[in-house]
Design an enzyme around this catalytic site. Structure first.
Site, mmCIF file in Angstrom:
data_model
loop_
_atom_site.group_PDB
_atom_site.id
_atom_site.type_symbol
_atom_site.label_atom_id
_atom_site.label_comp_id
_atom_site.label_asym_id
_atom_site.label_seq_id
_atom_site.Cartn_x
_atom_site.Cartn_y
_atom_site.Cartn_z
ATOM 1 N N GLY A 268 14.261 -6.522 -8.514
ATOM 2 C CA GLY A 268 13.522 -6.186 -7.297
ATOM 3 C C GLY A 268 13.545 -7.288 -6.271
ATOM 4 N N ASN B 206 6.052 -2.951 -13.689
ATOM 5 C CA ASN B 206 5.767 -3.102 -12.268
ATOM 6 C C ASN B 206 5.269 -4.540 -12.018
ATOM 7 O OD1 ASN B 206 5.014 -2.503 -9.509
ATOM 8 N ND2 ASN B 206 4.859 -0.369 -10.134
ATOM 9 N N GLY C 143 0.821 -1.217 0.000
ATOM 10 C CA GLY C 143 0.000 0.000 0.000
ATOM 11 C C GLY C 143 0.852 1.263 0.000
ATOM 12 N N GLY D 59 11.366 -7.408 -14.112
ATOM 13 C CA GLY D 59 10.457 -8.507 -13.815
ATOM 14 C C GLY D 59 11.254 -9.794 -13.737
ATOM 15 N N CYS E 129 -0.846 2.743 -9.954
ATOM 16 C CA CYS E 129 -1.711 3.001 -8.800
ATOM 17 C C CYS E 129 -3.018 3.602 -9.319
ATOM 18 C CB CYS E 129 -1.023 3.963 -7.832
ATOM 19 S SG CYS E 129 -0.681 5.537 -8.576
#
Ligand SMILES: Cc1cc2nc3c(=O)[nH]c(=O)nc-3n(C[C@H](O)[C@H](O)[C@H](O)COP(=O)(O)O)c2cc1C
Length: 305
Positions: free
Chosen positions: A266, A192, A74, A244, A131
């Site tokens: 990531g 993302n 979040g 990714g 988002c």
């Protein structure tokens, strides 16, 4: 390997290696830089920041899956004012270029955050379009019009390079990328996390408190690679960062061949914060095996059948 073999050019940005640490997986960068060899990275992206403080979702916010993981943090962050205050000195003394990441519910909010990131000294700003926007609750990245509005707003607010980070769930990623490029995006981050969901059989609850979350890790690689492949074909002059499922040096080579000029890793940092040294060693080994003397030689060299 020659000194410049790993140098990567991403539009206006020169990177000492094509490896970048992805937003949200290395904290504010400075904590991680205390334990990792950041000389192996061309840049590192700090966690996304919003106009005002966001508390984030309650736990559970991360969960492993059979392959990879789900997260639903979040975007917990202190808001841009506090962030800039805390980060300014850290950015100027960092051993790795720090990029910022902006998130907001409307174009003005994105511009406000981008200005704050710029004034704190980041080298580039990513616009996190994965988002929901305030008007219709849909992800910015799903709409060419809304993504264009954000990019116009941010690129007229700051002088540093602006990258658009898109969702792999974007229905027509080429159309959205085209709109962002026309509105001033200097580069793209593809991608993302993908929307994902998991549950437990015993208590029959979602793995994450928020239900649907972001899926990342090795299973995301073919999905994000598809985005790089398609955008690179349609917009060959637009600089791309592949993101990714990167966990090995060989993954970097595949993204470069597909059309990326650099990559972001990531999830691997959560299990292996020092992964960069190993990944770069593997990249150099694979470049030698392929008889390639520079990273640039690989970019967009995919052959047709
Ligand atoms: C725990 C976690 C937090 C993340 N937070 C952010 C974030 O704040 N902003 C953002 O743009 N991406 C965020 N991401 C997405 C990553 O930057 C990256 O795009 C994604 O995880 C895919 O790469 P990977 O498969 O190497 O992890 C987050 C990912 C994870 C796993």
């Amino acid at each position: 390997m020659a000194r410049d073999a790993l140098k990567a050019t991403l539009g206006p940005l020169q990177l000492r290696t094509p490896l970048i640490a992805a937003s949200g997986t290395v904290g504010g960068v400075w904590e991680w830089a205390e334990i990792a060899d950041v000389s192996k990275y061309g840049a590192a992206v700090a966690k996304s920041v919003s106009p005002t403080p966001w508390e984030g979702r309650p736990p559970p916010r991360v969960a492993p899956t059979e392959v990879g993981m789900l997260n639903g943090i979040g975007i917990q962050n202190p808001g841009i004012e506090q962030w800039a205050q805390d980060m300014e000195a850290r950015i100027s003394s960092s051993a790795v270029p720090i990029w910022g990441s902006a998130v907001a519910g409307d174009p003005d909010g994105f511009a406000l955050v981008a200005k704050g990131l710029d004034s704190a000294g980041v080298t580039a700003v990513e616009v996190n379009l994965s988002c929901p926007n305030l008007e219709d609750g849909e992800m910015f990245s799903f709409s060419a019009l809304r993504s264009r509005q954000v990019l116009e707003s941010v690129s007229s607010a700051v002088g540093i390079p602006v990258g658009a980070k898109l969702s792999p769930n974007t229905p027509d990623i080429v159309a959205v990328a085209t709109a962002c490029a026309e509105a001033g995006a200097s580069f793209f981050v593809l991608t993302n996390t993908a929307l994902g969901f998991g549950l437990t059989r015993d208590d029959r609850k979602p793995l994450l408190s928020g239900g649907v979350g972001g899926y990342s890790g090795p299973g995301l690689k073919p999905i994000a690679l598809r985005c790089v492949y398609e955008v690179s074909r349609a917009l060959p002059d637009v600089p791309l960062v592949g993101c990714g499922g990167i966990s090995r040096g060989t993954d970097i080579i595949e993204y470069l061949i597909a059309g990326a000029s650099a990559v972001e890793a990531g999830t691997i940092h959560l299990a292996e914060p020092r992964a960069g040294s190993r990944i770069i060693r593997e990249l150099e080994k694979e470049m030698r095996r392929l008889g390639v003397t520079s990273v640039a030689e690989l970019v967009g060299t995919l052959e047709d059948w």
